[in-house]
Design a protein around this motif. Structure first.
Motif, PDB file in Angstrom:
ATOM      1  N   TYR A 100      47.781  55.927  30.535  1.00 54.77           N
ATOM      2  CA  TYR A 100      48.153  54.798  31.386  1.00 54.77           C
ATOM      3  C   TYR A 100      48.351  53.550  30.526  1.00 54.77           C
ATOM      4  O   TYR A 100      47.735  53.384  29.477  1.00 54.77           O
ATOM      5  CB  TYR A 100      47.056  54.532  32.432  1.00 54.77           C
ATOM      6  CG  TYR A 100      46.696  55.756  33.244  1.00 54.77           C
ATOM      7  CD1 TYR A 100      47.420  56.104  34.383  1.00 54.77           C
ATOM      8  CD2 TYR A 100      45.636  56.579  32.858  1.00 54.77           C
ATOM      9  CE1 TYR A 100      47.094  57.220  35.126  1.00 54.77           C
ATOM     10  CE2 TYR A 100      45.313  57.706  33.585  1.00 54.77           C
ATOM     11  CZ  TYR A 100      46.045  58.032  34.720  1.00 54.77           C
ATOM     12  OH  TYR A 100      45.730  59.151  35.440  1.00 54.77           O
ATOM     13  N   SER A 101      49.243  52.690  31.020  1.00 55.09           N
ATOM     14  CA  SER A 101      49.509  51.411  30.356  1.00 55.09           C
ATOM     15  C   SER A 101      48.857  50.296  31.168  1.00 55.09           C
ATOM     16  O   SER A 101      49.127  50.150  32.362  1.00 55.09           O
ATOM     17  CB  SER A 101      51.020  51.176  30.253  1.00 55.09           C
ATOM     18  OG  SER A 101      51.292  49.861  29.802  1.00 55.09           O
ATOM     19  N   VAL A 102      47.973  49.523  30.512  1.00 54.27           N
ATOM     20  CA  VAL A 102      47.242  48.473  31.221  1.00 54.27           C
ATOM     21  C   VAL A 102      47.285  47.183  30.401  1.00 54.27           C
ATOM     22  O   VAL A 102      46.875  47.162  29.235  1.00 54.27           O
ATOM     23  CB  VAL A 102      45.775  48.865  31.461  1.00 54.27           C
ATOM     24  CG1 VAL A 102      45.090  47.809  32.328  1.00 54.27           C
ATOM     25  CG2 VAL A 102      45.676  50.243  32.112  1.00 54.27           C
ATOM     26  N   ALA A 103      47.801  46.130  31.017  1.00 51.07           N
ATOM     27  CA  ALA A 103      47.816  44.807  30.385  1.00 51.07           C
ATOM     28  C   ALA A 103      46.959  43.859  31.223  1.00 51.07           C
ATOM     29  O   ALA A 103      46.995  43.912  32.452  1.00 51.07           O
ATOM     30  CB  ALA A 103      49.241  44.278  30.282  1.00 51.07           C
ATOM     31  N   VAL A 104      46.200  43.004  30.561  1.00 53.05           N
ATOM     32  CA  VAL A 104      45.364  42.014  31.252  1.00 53.05           C
ATOM     33  C   VAL A 104      45.971  40.639  30.996  1.00 53.05           C
ATOM     34  O   VAL A 104      45.934  40.130  29.879  1.00 53.05           O
ATOM     35  CB  VAL A 104      43.908  42.057  30.758  1.00 53.05           C
ATOM     36  CG1 VAL A 104      43.062  41.044  31.524  1.00 53.05           C
ATOM     37  CG2 VAL A 104      43.330  43.461  30.900  1.00 53.05           C
ATOM     38  N   LYS A 105      46.522  40.047  32.059  1.00 59.37           N
ATOM     39  CA  LYS A 105      47.140  38.728  31.922  1.00 59.37           C
ATOM     40  C   LYS A 105      46.144  37.602  32.217  1.00 59.37           C
ATOM     41  O   LYS A 105      46.276  36.499  31.680  1.00 59.37           O
ATOM     42  CB  LYS A 105      48.340  38.622  32.870  1.00 59.37           C
ATOM     43  CG  LYS A 105      49.420  39.677  32.589  1.00 59.37           C
ATOM     44  CD  LYS A 105      50.573  39.588  33.566  1.00 59.37           C
ATOM     45  CE  LYS A 105      51.423  38.350  33.318  1.00 59.37           C
ATOM     46  NZ  LYS A 105      52.639  38.358  34.171  1.00 59.37           N
ATOM     47  N   GLN A 106      45.154  37.881  33.064  1.00 54.74           N
ATOM     48  CA  GLN A 106      44.170  36.855  33.405  1.00 54.74           C
ATOM     49  C   GLN A 106      42.874  37.519  33.840  1.00 54.74           C
ATOM     50  O   GLN A 106      42.896  38.505  34.563  1.00 54.74           O
ATOM     51  CB  GLN A 106      44.706  35.971  34.537  1.00 54.74           C
ATOM     52  CG  GLN A 106      43.723  34.917  35.037  1.00 54.74           C
ATOM     53  CD  GLN A 106      44.324  34.049  36.126  1.00 54.74           C
ATOM     54  OE1 GLN A 106      45.106  33.147  35.856  1.00 54.74           O
ATOM     55  NE2 GLN A 106      43.952  34.330  37.367  1.00 54.74           N
ATOM     56  N   LEU A 107      41.765  36.985  33.373  1.00 48.92           N
ATOM     57  CA  LEU A 107      40.458  37.481  33.800  1.00 48.92           C
ATOM     58  C   LEU A 107      39.979  36.723  35.031  1.00 48.92           C
ATOM     59  O   LEU A 107      40.330  35.554  35.225  1.00 48.92           O
ATOM     60  CB  LEU A 107      39.435  37.311  32.682  1.00 48.92           C
ATOM     61  CG  LEU A 107      39.594  38.184  31.434  1.00 48.92           C
ATOM     62  CD1 LEU A 107      38.524  37.820  30.422  1.00 48.92           C
ATOM     63  CD2 LEU A 107      39.528  39.666  31.780  1.00 48.92           C
ATOM     64  N   ALA A 108      39.183  37.396  35.851  1.00 45.88           N
ATOM     65  CA  ALA A 108      38.588  36.720  36.999  1.00 45.88           C
ATOM     66  C   ALA A 108      37.607  35.667  36.499  1.00 45.88           C
ATOM     67  O   ALA A 108      36.908  35.866  35.504  1.00 45.88           O
ATOM     68  CB  ALA A 108      37.874  37.724  37.887  1.00 45.88           C
TER      69      ALA A 108
END
Length: 516
Positions: A100-108
């Protein structure tokens, strides 16, 4: 051991050692009582052994067998992330293998107010530092993402004599004025950073802190002196924003979530490339066969432990010459001697016990049975698990290479052997389910036989009732011995009186005859 209310005449006239004679007579009289005490001790040992077995079997059923019914025990997987500093994860039983491809643009993030360049002396009061001229009420409203429709409100009394530590403590312990529930706030001051912060423990864009209720000049001055911008009195949190296989997901209020059976933990953003596109981590889920093998080996180990213990108990040698020791016998022995004697005395108490032999036979039969799985892998022996000799008495061994191969070739069939739900008489019920049912039957039988630990006073088990009857018999025998001892002493007393009277008459006659 026994006392009497009768005045004892101990051989004054007859010259007999009355105490010694009565003691020997009482030793004979005590034989039935001693036998009862020995019987009581044996039954107590039996009770303790049965109850410990009950506890062990219950633990085996409720822990080991229960875990072996769960799909996660078999659908074991490894999760790897190409950007492990930003994204990590582990799997649930429903995880789907793949990449799977997972990008994190913003953290909670939490809702927060931060005041910078705040110089405070922790040892001085707010008044002494000119931060608060007089007492004031500090008002704060908090919205929790877990219940966004309910706003918690607190009015906090801040005094000029308070130190910054007092202010922090009052904010952290603040509760809603109506429900008395915590506002869920964290306040802290860092002297090195010269920074004062108030934030919600909860994260997500629904988290909110509202300070607009502070309208008095004193409360506004306090906030300003703590570096908080009162011109914008409402702070809100942030949701996590990720891109999963090209799909934007923006509704996550925390940095932990489960997607496709993977428990993700987001620790930092993954950044962007030179073109401004988000950098993605490659998350790979692969089957962890070794973990499944270890889970099955653990079941076999726990099963063998139960089997070994039951086999030992039902085949243990009986030492008939070693009966439970009485207290007077223990007085003449060392602790080591007592320990060795009682080890022999306990031997064979459950030899050929019907309950235990029945459980053993059932367990062995279950683990040798065939389960209809629709595959050639349909029994323990087919996946490398079995006994080596009849002398093992049901103990199982695991061929790890063969088990590993079976899981690799047909993981569903291996799982079905253990946890498939069906009917035992049709051969469709998994071995773990059959074992669990048999363990429950054993628990019921053992409880009926010996009760449960902790219910001695109200024990209505077979052994419990037997022990109560034995105790009643012991009480009756004890009373009988008191009466018997009194009887012996009375008889000897009468004998001494008769001997004394006879001696007196003989002496008178002698005197009379001497006078002639």
């Amino acid at each position: 051991m026994y006392t009497s209310s009768v005045t004892r005449i101990t051989g004054l006239a007859s010259g007999l050692d009355t105490e010694s004679v009565v003691k020997k007579l009482m030793d004979v009289e005590r034989i039935p009582l001693n036998q009862l005490k020995q019987k009581q001790q044996k039954q107590t040992w039996l009770l303790d052994t049965y109850r410990q077995l009950n506890t062990d079997i219950l633990a085996f059923r409720n822990t080991t067998l229960f875990n072996m019914k769960l799909s996660g025990t078999y659908n074991t997987s490894n999760v790897t992330s190409s950007l492990s500093n930003s994204i990590s994860g582990n799997t649930t039983g429903s995880a789907i293998q793949g990449t799977y491809s997972v990008a994190v643009k913003q953290l909670a993030g939490s809702a927060s107010f931060t005041g910078n360049n705040v110089q405070l002396d922790k040892t001085k009061t707010l008044g002494e530092q000119g931060k608060l001229s007089q007492d004031t009420t500090f008002s704060i409203q908090v919205t929790d993402p877990a219940d966004p429709n309910k706003v918690k409100i607190a009015s906090i009394q801040i005094a000029a004599t308070d130190k910054i530590s007092d202010v922090i403590s009052k904010i952290n312990s603040a509760v809603d004025g109506t429900t008395q529930k915590s506002l869920g706030l964290q306040a802290f001051y860092d002297a090195t950073l010269q920074q004062f912060t108030i934030r919600t423990k909860a994260t997500g864009e629904a988290a909110k802190i509202d300070l607009s209720g502070n309208t008095s000049q004193e409360s506004l001055d306090l906030l300003n002196n703590l570096g908080i911008d009162t011109s914008n009195p409402v702070a809100t949190g942030k949701n996590t924003h990720i891109v999963f296989d090209g799909k934007d997901i923006t509704n996550l209020s925390t940095n932990n979530t489960t997607i496709m059976g993977i428990n993700f933990s987001f620790k930092s953003t993954t950044g962007v490339d030179s073109s401004g596109n988000p950098v993605a981590s490659t998350v790979t889920v692969t089957r962890d066969i070794d973990a499944e093998v270890n889970n099955i080996k653990d079941l076999v180990e726990k099963y063998n432990s139960i089997i070994d213990r039951l086999n030992k108990l039902v085949t243990e040698q009986v030492y008939r010459d070693y009966q439970p020791l009485l207290e007077e016998q223990k007085a003449d022995m060392s602790e080591k001697q007592i320990e060795k004697w009682e080890e022999k005395a306990k031997g064979g108490l459950l030899r050929n016990d019907s309950i235990l032999t029945g459980v053993l036979n059932k367990m062995r039969g279950i683990m040798n049975s065939v389960v209809s799985t629709g595959s050639s892998y349909n029994s323990l022996s087919s996946i490398g698990i079995g006994s080596k000799s009849y002398q093992d008495r049901g103990k199982l061994y695991v061929d790890e290479a063969k088990l590993h191969e079976a899981i690799q070739n047909d993981p569903d069939a291996v799982q079905k052997i253990f946890s498939q739900i069906g009917a035992t008489d049709s051969g469709t019920n998994g071995l773990v389910n059959q074992l669990s049912d048999e363990m429950q039957t054993a628990i019921t039988q053992l409880t009926k036989k010996a009760g449960l630990t902790g219910n001695a006073e109200l024990d209505q088990s077979n052994i419990g009732r037997l022990l109560a009857r034995i105790q009643n018999d012991i009480n009756r025998q004890t009373d009988r011995l008191f009466r018997k001892e009194d009887q012996y002493y009375k008889q000897f007393t009468e004998m001494e009186k008769a001997v004394a009277k006879f001696s007196s008459q003989s002496s008178w006659l002698y005197q009379q005859s001497g006078g002639f």
